[in-house]
Motif scaffolding. Structure first.
Motif, mmCIF file in Angstrom:
data_model
loop_
_atom_site.group_PDB
_atom_site.id
_atom_site.type_symbol
_atom_site.label_atom_id
_atom_site.label_comp_id
_atom_site.label_asym_id
_atom_site.label_seq_id
_atom_site.Cartn_x
_atom_site.Cartn_y
_atom_site.Cartn_z
ATOM 1 N N ASN A 204 -5.431 -7.978 6.437
ATOM 2 C CA ASN A 204 -4.309 -8.493 5.653
ATOM 3 C C ASN A 204 -2.974 -8.338 6.356
ATOM 4 O O ASN A 204 -1.945 -8.732 5.814
ATOM 5 C CB ASN A 204 -4.255 -7.806 4.292
ATOM 6 N N LEU A 205 -2.960 -7.784 7.531
ATOM 7 C CA LEU A 205 -1.733 -7.592 8.286
ATOM 8 C C LEU A 205 -1.323 -8.922 8.909
ATOM 9 O O LEU A 205 -2.110 -9.559 9.601
ATOM 10 C CB LEU A 205 -1.969 -6.545 9.375
ATOM 11 N N VAL A 206 -0.080 -9.362 8.627
ATOM 12 C CA VAL A 206 0.402 -10.648 9.117
ATOM 13 C C VAL A 206 1.666 -10.393 9.933
ATOM 14 O O VAL A 206 2.624 -9.813 9.440
ATOM 15 C CB VAL A 206 0.705 -11.612 7.947
ATOM 16 N N PHE A 207 1.682 -10.852 11.184
ATOM 17 C CA PHE A 207 2.821 -10.641 12.064
ATOM 18 C C PHE A 207 3.765 -11.833 12.048
ATOM 19 O O PHE A 207 3.362 -12.953 11.757
ATOM 20 C CB PHE A 207 2.341 -10.374 13.495
ATOM 21 N N SER B 56 -3.652 -17.425 18.962
ATOM 22 C CA SER B 56 -4.019 -18.845 18.938
ATOM 23 C C SER B 56 -4.904 -19.162 17.736
ATOM 24 O O SER B 56 -4.972 -20.299 17.302
ATOM 25 C CB SER B 56 -4.730 -19.235 20.231
ATOM 26 N N HIS B 57 -5.579 -18.156 17.196
ATOM 27 C CA HIS B 57 -6.395 -18.309 15.992
ATOM 28 C C HIS B 57 -5.967 -17.235 15.013
ATOM 29 O O HIS B 57 -5.560 -16.150 15.401
ATOM 30 C CB HIS B 57 -7.886 -18.153 16.304
ATOM 31 N N GLY B 58 -6.057 -17.507 13.756
ATOM 32 C CA GLY B 58 -5.711 -16.530 12.745
ATOM 33 C C GLY B 58 -4.361 -16.830 12.112
ATOM 34 O O GLY B 58 -3.614 -17.697 12.542
ATOM 35 N N VAL B 59 -4.055 -16.082 11.075
ATOM 36 C CA VAL B 59 -2.861 -16.297 10.275
ATOM 37 C C VAL B 59 -1.710 -15.447 10.800
ATOM 38 O O VAL B 59 -1.899 -14.285 11.149
ATOM 39 C CB VAL B 59 -3.145 -15.944 8.795
ATOM 40 N N PHE B 60 -0.527 -16.048 10.859
ATOM 41 C CA PHE B 60 0.694 -15.314 11.190
ATOM 42 C C PHE B 60 1.872 -16.014 10.546
ATOM 43 O O PHE B 60 1.725 -17.087 9.965
ATOM 44 C CB PHE B 60 0.881 -15.158 12.703
ATOM 45 N N ARG B 61 3.035 -15.395 10.605
ATOM 46 C CA ARG B 61 4.253 -15.973 10.033
ATOM 47 C C ARG B 61 5.143 -16.506 11.135
ATOM 48 O O ARG B 61 5.267 -15.908 12.191
ATOM 49 C CB ARG B 61 5.007 -14.930 9.214
ATOM 50 N N LEU B 62 5.763 -17.643 10.849
ATOM 51 C CA LEU B 62 6.664 -18.305 11.773
ATOM 52 C C LEU B 62 7.995 -18.467 11.062
ATOM 53 O O LEU B 62 8.041 -18.903 9.915
ATOM 54 C CB LEU B 62 6.092 -19.675 12.148
ATOM 55 N N GLY B 63 9.085 -18.089 11.722
ATOM 56 C CA GLY B 63 10.389 -18.176 11.076
ATOM 57 C C GLY B 63 11.418 -18.855 11.928
ATOM 58 O O GLY B 63 11.324 -18.880 13.154
ATOM 59 N N GLY B 64 12.416 -19.408 11.282
ATOM 60 C CA GLY B 64 13.513 -20.067 11.965
ATOM 61 C C GLY B 64 14.343 -20.844 10.974
ATOM 62 O O GLY B 64 14.341 -20.559 9.785
ATOM 63 N N ILE B 65 15.026 -21.862 11.468
ATOM 64 C CA ILE B 65 15.883 -22.695 10.636
ATOM 65 C C ILE B 65 15.247 -24.070 10.523
ATOM 66 O O ILE B 65 14.749 -24.620 11.506
ATOM 67 C CB ILE B 65 17.286 -22.810 11.268
ATOM 68 N N GLY C 15 18.735 -26.868 7.330
ATOM 69 C CA GLY C 15 19.802 -25.990 7.796
ATOM 70 C C GLY C 15 19.693 -24.567 7.286
ATOM 71 O O GLY C 15 20.514 -23.717 7.626
ATOM 72 N N GLN C 16 18.671 -24.244 6.490
ATOM 73 C CA GLN C 16 18.482 -22.910 5.932
ATOM 74 C C GLN C 16 17.361 -22.178 6.668
ATOM 75 O O GLN C 16 16.452 -22.806 7.202
ATOM 76 C CB GLN C 16 18.116 -22.993 4.440
ATOM 77 N N GLY C 17 17.435 -20.852 6.656
ATOM 78 C CA GLY C 17 16.369 -20.045 7.241
ATOM 79 C C GLY C 17 15.128 -20.099 6.374
ATOM 80 O O GLY C 17 15.215 -20.168 5.148
ATOM 81 N N VAL C 18 13.983 -20.087 7.013
ATOM 82 C CA VAL C 18 12.715 -20.162 6.299
ATOM 83 C C VAL C 18 11.663 -19.385 7.076
ATOM 84 O O VAL C 18 11.745 -19.259 8.299
ATOM 85 C CB VAL C 18 12.284 -21.637 6.094
ATOM 86 N N VAL C 19 10.697 -18.839 6.344
ATOM 87 C CA VAL C 19 9.529 -18.195 6.958
ATOM 88 C C VAL C 19 8.303 -18.858 6.351
ATOM 89 O O VAL C 19 8.184 -18.962 5.132
ATOM 90 C CB VAL C 19 9.507 -16.676 6.690
ATOM 91 N N VAL C 20 7.412 -19.347 7.210
ATOM 92 C CA VAL C 20 6.181 -19.983 6.745
ATOM 93 C C VAL C 20 4.990 -19.159 7.228
ATOM 94 O O VAL C 20 5.028 -18.571 8.300
ATOM 95 C CB VAL C 20 6.070 -21.446 7.234
ATOM 96 N N GLN C 21 3.974 -19.103 6.400
ATOM 97 C CA GLN C 21 2.759 -18.370 6.761
ATOM 98 C C GLN C 21 1.619 -19.356 6.865
ATOM 99 O O GLN C 21 1.464 -20.233 6.024
ATOM 100 C CB GLN C 21 2.446 -17.317 5.703
ATOM 101 N N GLY C 22 0.845 -19.233 7.917
ATOM 102 C CA GLY C 22 -0.285 -20.128 8.119
ATOM 103 C C GLY C 22 -0.886 -19.929 9.489
ATOM 104 O O GLY C 22 -0.885 -18.824 10.025
ATOM 105 N N ARG C 23 -1.361 -21.038 10.066
ATOM 106 C CA ARG C 23 -2.013 -20.938 11.368
ATOM 107 C C ARG C 23 -1.595 -22.102 12.254
ATOM 108 O O ARG C 23 -1.200 -23.164 11.782
ATOM 109 C CB ARG C 23 -3.525 -20.889 11.227
#
Length: 147
Positions: A32-35, A49-58, A97-105
């Motif tokens: 359940n640990l997501v980076f 390259s495989h598995g779930v992680f979080r991606l953030g930016g604008i 134009g807003q900051g966002v964090v998405v979780q997925g693969r």
């Protein structure tokens, strides 16, 4: 069986039970640990390259395209960008134009399939990791412009 042997067996069975419980908790925690990563880190190969992680930016301006519940948009850290595909209801605070964090693969070199879009309350909110990565990106961009 002597009383001493019964106690020893009881202690050994108890230790085995505790060991199994600790192993189960640690296994569940690891799964359940997501980076968190920025688009630059993903494209540099630092993200899995495989598995779930979080991606953030604008969210890039003009990049949001909606078709029913399916939304496609681009997230940038001001150095690199990734295209995000998300199906579902977006948070009310989601906008360009807003900051966002998405979780997925990751599903391609610059494509990300999000299972969740995260947003927080507050007009000036930006996740600390996103803010730090954006500062590094702006510094690198400024340094490149001076060179």
């Amino acid at each position: 069986m002597r009383k001493q042997n019964k106690r020893l067996i009881f202690v050994l069975v108890g230790l085995a039970g505790v060991s199994v419980a600790v192993w189960l908790v640690l296994t569940a925690f690891r799964h359940n640990l997501v980076f968190f990563y920025s688009p630059t880190q993903v494209l540099e190969g630092k993200a899995p390259s495989h598995g779930v992680f979080r991606l953030g930016g604008i969210v890039e301006k003009g990049s949001i395209k909606k078709d029913g519940l399916h939304t496609t948009f681009t997230v940038t850290d001001l150095r690199h960008s990734m295209v995000i595909h998300y199906t579902g209801i977006l948070p009310d605070l989601f906008r360009q134009g807003q900051g966002v964090v998405v979780q997925g693969r990751r599903v391609g070199t610059t494509t990300f399939l999000a299972s969740q879009v995260l947003a927080k309350h507050g007009a000036n909110y930006m996740p600390p990791d996103v803010a730090a990565e954006l500062k590094r990106s702006m510094a690198a961009k400024a340094k490149a412009a001076l060179s």
